[in-house]
Scaffold this motif. Structure first.
Motif, PDB file in Angstrom:
ATOM      1  N   VAL A  85      42.284 -20.744  -2.007  1.00 15.39           N
ATOM      2  CA  VAL A  85      41.477 -19.716  -1.352  1.00 15.39           C
ATOM      3  C   VAL A  85      41.852 -19.589   0.118  1.00 15.39           C
ATOM      4  CG1 VAL A  85      39.140 -19.083  -0.646  1.00 15.39           C
ATOM      5  CG2 VAL A  85      39.557 -19.916  -2.965  1.00 15.39           C
ATOM      6  N   PHE A  86      42.021 -20.717   0.805  1.00 15.06           N
ATOM      7  CA  PHE A  86      42.338 -20.656   2.231  1.00 15.06           C
ATOM      8  C   PHE A  86      43.754 -20.141   2.477  1.00 15.06           C
ATOM      9  CE2 PHE A  86      38.371 -22.518   3.006  1.00 15.06           C
ATOM     10  CZ  PHE A  86      38.111 -22.453   4.365  1.00 15.06           C
ATOM     11  N   ALA A  87      44.658 -20.333   1.536  1.00 18.65           N
ATOM     12  CA  ALA A  87      45.975 -19.733   1.668  1.00 18.65           C
ATOM     13  C   ALA A  87      45.868 -18.209   1.642  1.00 18.65           C
ATOM     14  CB  ALA A  87      46.901 -20.224   0.566  1.00 18.65           C
ATOM     15  N   GLU A  88      44.976 -17.699   0.799  1.00 19.95           N
ATOM     16  CA  GLU A  88      44.790 -16.246   0.733  1.00 19.95           C
ATOM     17  C   GLU A  88      44.101 -15.730   1.992  1.00 19.95           C
ATOM     18  OE1 GLU A  88      45.969 -12.982  -0.771  1.00 19.95           O
ATOM     19  OE2 GLU A  88      46.247 -14.811  -1.948  1.00 19.95           O
ATOM     20  N   LEU A  89      43.121 -16.478   2.505  1.00 23.10           N
ATOM     21  CA  LEU A  89      42.478 -16.086   3.765  1.00 23.10           C
ATOM     22  C   LEU A  89      43.498 -16.107   4.904  1.00 23.10           C
ATOM     23  CD1 LEU A  89      39.171 -18.127   3.368  1.00 23.10           C
ATOM     24  CD2 LEU A  89      39.344 -15.628   3.390  1.00 23.10           C
ATOM     25  N   GLY A  90      44.354 -17.117   4.922  1.00 26.41           N
ATOM     26  CA  GLY A  90      45.378 -17.202   5.949  1.00 26.41           C
ATOM     27  C   GLY A  90      46.362 -16.061   5.889  1.00 26.41           C
ATOM     28  N   ARG A  91      46.612 -15.529   4.690  1.00 27.63           N
ATOM     29  CA  ARG A  91      47.530 -14.401   4.540  1.00 27.63           C
ATOM     30  C   ARG A  91      47.027 -13.168   5.289  1.00 27.63           C
ATOM     31  NH1 ARG A  91      50.833 -12.800  -0.303  1.00 27.63           N
ATOM     32  NH2 ARG A  91      49.894 -14.580  -1.364  1.00 27.63           N
ATOM     33  N   ALA A 103      40.856 -16.528 -10.476  1.00 26.15           N
ATOM     34  CA  ALA A 103      39.760 -15.601 -10.196  1.00 26.15           C
ATOM     35  C   ALA A 103      39.352 -15.678  -8.725  1.00 26.15           C
ATOM     36  CB  ALA A 103      38.570 -15.917 -11.100  1.00 26.15           C
ATOM     37  N   PHE A 104      39.307 -16.893  -8.170  1.00 22.94           N
ATOM     38  CA  PHE A 104      39.009 -17.055  -6.746  1.00 22.94           C
ATOM     39  C   PHE A 104      40.071 -16.337  -5.897  1.00 22.94           C
ATOM     40  CE2 PHE A 104      36.185 -20.733  -7.682  1.00 22.94           C
ATOM     41  CZ  PHE A 104      35.145 -20.418  -6.824  1.00 22.94           C
ATOM     42  N   ILE A 105      41.338 -16.519  -6.250  1.00 20.97           N
ATOM     43  CA  ILE A 105      42.427 -15.901  -5.486  1.00 20.97           C
ATOM     44  C   ILE A 105      42.315 -14.378  -5.518  1.00 20.97           C
ATOM     45  CG2 ILE A 105      44.924 -15.566  -5.389  1.00 20.97           C
ATOM     46  CD1 ILE A 105      45.226 -18.415  -6.519  1.00 20.97           C
ATOM     47  N   THR A 106      42.088 -13.830  -6.697  1.00 16.38           N
ATOM     48  CA  THR A 106      42.003 -12.379  -6.839  1.00 16.38           C
ATOM     49  C   THR A 106      40.821 -11.808  -6.058  1.00 16.38           C
ATOM     50  OG1 THR A 106      43.016 -12.489  -9.034  1.00 16.38           O
ATOM     51  CG2 THR A 106      41.779 -10.493  -8.490  1.00 16.38           C
ATOM     52  N   ALA A 107      39.668 -12.468  -6.179  1.00 13.89           N
ATOM     53  CA  ALA A 107      38.481 -11.987  -5.469  1.00 13.89           C
ATOM     54  C   ALA A 107      38.683 -12.052  -3.958  1.00 13.89           C
ATOM     55  CB  ALA A 107      37.263 -12.815  -5.884  1.00 13.89           C
ATOM     56  N   THR A 108      39.292 -13.134  -3.489  1.00  8.90           N
ATOM     57  CA  THR A 108      39.536 -13.280  -2.054  1.00  8.90           C
ATOM     58  C   THR A 108      40.518 -12.230  -1.565  1.00  8.90           C
ATOM     59  OG1 THR A 108      39.195 -15.671  -2.253  1.00  8.90           O
ATOM     60  CG2 THR A 108      40.235 -14.883  -0.242  1.00  8.90           C
ATOM     61  N   ALA A 109      41.612 -12.026  -2.312  1.00  2.46           N
ATOM     62  CA  ALA A 109      42.625 -11.045  -1.913  1.00  2.46           C
ATOM     63  C   ALA A 109      42.041  -9.638  -1.858  1.00  2.46           C
ATOM     64  CB  ALA A 109      43.800 -11.096  -2.877  1.00  2.46           C
ATOM     65  N   CYS A 164      39.580  -9.341   1.180  1.00  2.00           N
ATOM     66  CA  CYS A 164      40.301  -9.366   2.450  1.00  2.00           C
ATOM     67  C   CYS A 164      41.059  -8.057   2.682  1.00  2.00           C
ATOM     68  CB  CYS A 164      41.268 -10.541   2.500  1.00  2.00           C
ATOM     69  SG  CYS A 164      40.476 -12.152   2.663  1.00  2.00           S
ATOM     70  N   ALA A 165      41.665  -7.509   1.631  1.00  5.45           N
ATOM     71  CA  ALA A 165      42.393  -6.253   1.770  1.00  5.45           C
ATOM     72  C   ALA A 165      41.467  -5.124   2.215  1.00  5.45           C
ATOM     73  CB  ALA A 165      43.077  -5.898   0.458  1.00  5.45           C
ATOM     74  N   ASP A 166      40.236  -5.149   1.736  1.00  5.69           N
ATOM     75  CA  ASP A 166      39.285  -4.088   2.075  1.00  5.69           C
ATOM     76  C   ASP A 166      38.595  -4.318   3.413  1.00  5.69           C
ATOM     77  OD1 ASP A 166      39.836  -2.793  -0.300  1.00  5.69           O
ATOM     78  OD2 ASP A 166      38.176  -3.722  -1.386  1.00  5.69           O
ATOM     79  N   ASN A 167      38.373  -5.574   3.784  1.00  8.65           N
ATOM     80  CA  ASN A 167      37.529  -5.878   4.941  1.00  8.65           C
ATOM     81  C   ASN A 167      38.261  -6.552   6.102  1.00  8.65           C
ATOM     82  OD1 ASN A 167      34.538  -5.390   3.856  1.00  8.65           O
ATOM     83  ND2 ASN A 167      35.704  -6.370   2.216  1.00  8.65           N
TER      84      ASN A 167
END
Length: 301
Positions: A63-69, A11-17, A20-23
């Motif tokens: 979460v930080f892996a998704e932010l890094g993406r 859920a954290f990964i999905t929310a972060t992705a 990030c895609a929108d903002n």
């Protein structure tokens, strides 16, 4: 040890992705909105590592892996470490020292609005206060501004060695995300770019490059998850696993960044295209808490 992300972590990964895609789309990496940091604070990512949040390092890593993406501001890494280990609140910039706590020149990345800088001094994490009006100029990574302080102000070391491990772990997560971004960018381009009336991804040479990129990400991700779990468990060999994760993630980010440019061909070498952003971010991340040779070879006391 189960390395499969839990339902909460998914859920954290999905929310972060999604956010990030929108903002934080990659095409805006060089001209991010001025209010982006305030938006990141509002989403809770700058303080998610605080002790009272109760999150484990494994959740932070995914979460930080998704932010890094999405090539999120590099200041998120030192800010997250400072939130857990430093008594000083507020944004922390990334400090790159030459190994000593004082003297020499200090390089500060992402300094805008930061009240302190955090980096490695020797084998320990350390912090220093920054001038309120400090701002930066261009750096190797177009997404991260750079300021220089010469001589470097005095630093205060964080005695707990876990702070340095935390910094290395989150930097590895950012590097993994960078490798993921390069892989996805190359694969997407291979589907739409055509030669000889076929997408270039149809050709075996391009398939092999993209497959190698995917393998690097998978290997680095597995080691990152294991390292995070080892740190959570207080394992005696946690430092080794975290150093291994940093080494693999850095290698994946660099090699995928180069391969991404190769897949893009001529356009990949131009400034107006985006592949170089991943490679330049990868180079910057290699300077953040690099894997120590003595740890990897088992020579550390």
């Amino acid at each position: 040890m189960d390395l499969t992300p839990s339902a909460e972590q998914e859920a954290f990964i999905t929310a972060t992705a999604d956010w990030c895609a929108d903002n934080m789309p990659l095409e805006q990496a060089r001209q991010r909105p001025i209010a982006l940091w305030q938006e990141l604070e509002a989403m809770g990512w700058t303080a998610m590592t605080a002790p009272d949040m109760g999150l484990d390092h494994a959740t932070e890593a995914v979460v930080f892996a998704e932010l890094g993406r999405h090539l999120a501001p590099v200041g998120l890494v030192p800010s997250a470490v400072a939130a857990r280990w430093s008594p000083h609140a507020g944004k922390a910039a990334l400090a790159l020292l030459d190994g000593s706590l004082e003297g020499g020149m200090l390089r500060v990345f992402d300094p805008h609005g930061a009240v302190q800088a955090l980096g490695l001094a020797g084998h320990l994490a350390a912090t220093t206060a920054l001038p309120r009006d400090l701002d930066g100029g261009p750096s190797l990574d177009p997404t991260a501004s750079l300021a220089r302080l010469d001589p470097a102000p005095p630093f205060e070391a964080i005695a707990d060695p876990r702070a340095a491990l935390h910094l290395q772990l989150l930097a590895a997560a950012f590097a993994l995300g960078c490798a993921d971004a390069a892989r996805d960018m190359a694969a997407a381009y291979a589907k739409v770019r055509e030669q000889f009336e076929r997408p270039i991804g149809w050709f075996q040479a391009i398939k092999h490059i993209c497959a190698d990129m995917a393998v690097r990400c998978a290997v680095a991700r597995s080691q990152l998850y294991y390292a995070a779990c080892a740190l959570d468990a207080g394992a005696d060999d946690a430092a080794f696993h975290i150093a291994s994760a940093k080494l693999l993630a850095d290698q994946a980010a660099l090699e995928n960044g180069r391969a991404n440019i190769q897949v893009h061909g001529g356009i990949g070498m131009t400034d107006e295209a985006y592949p170089h952003l991943c490679l330049k971010r990868a180079h910057l991340l290699t300077f953040i808490a690099p894997a120590r040779r003595d740890i990897l070879l088992g020579d550390a006391a």
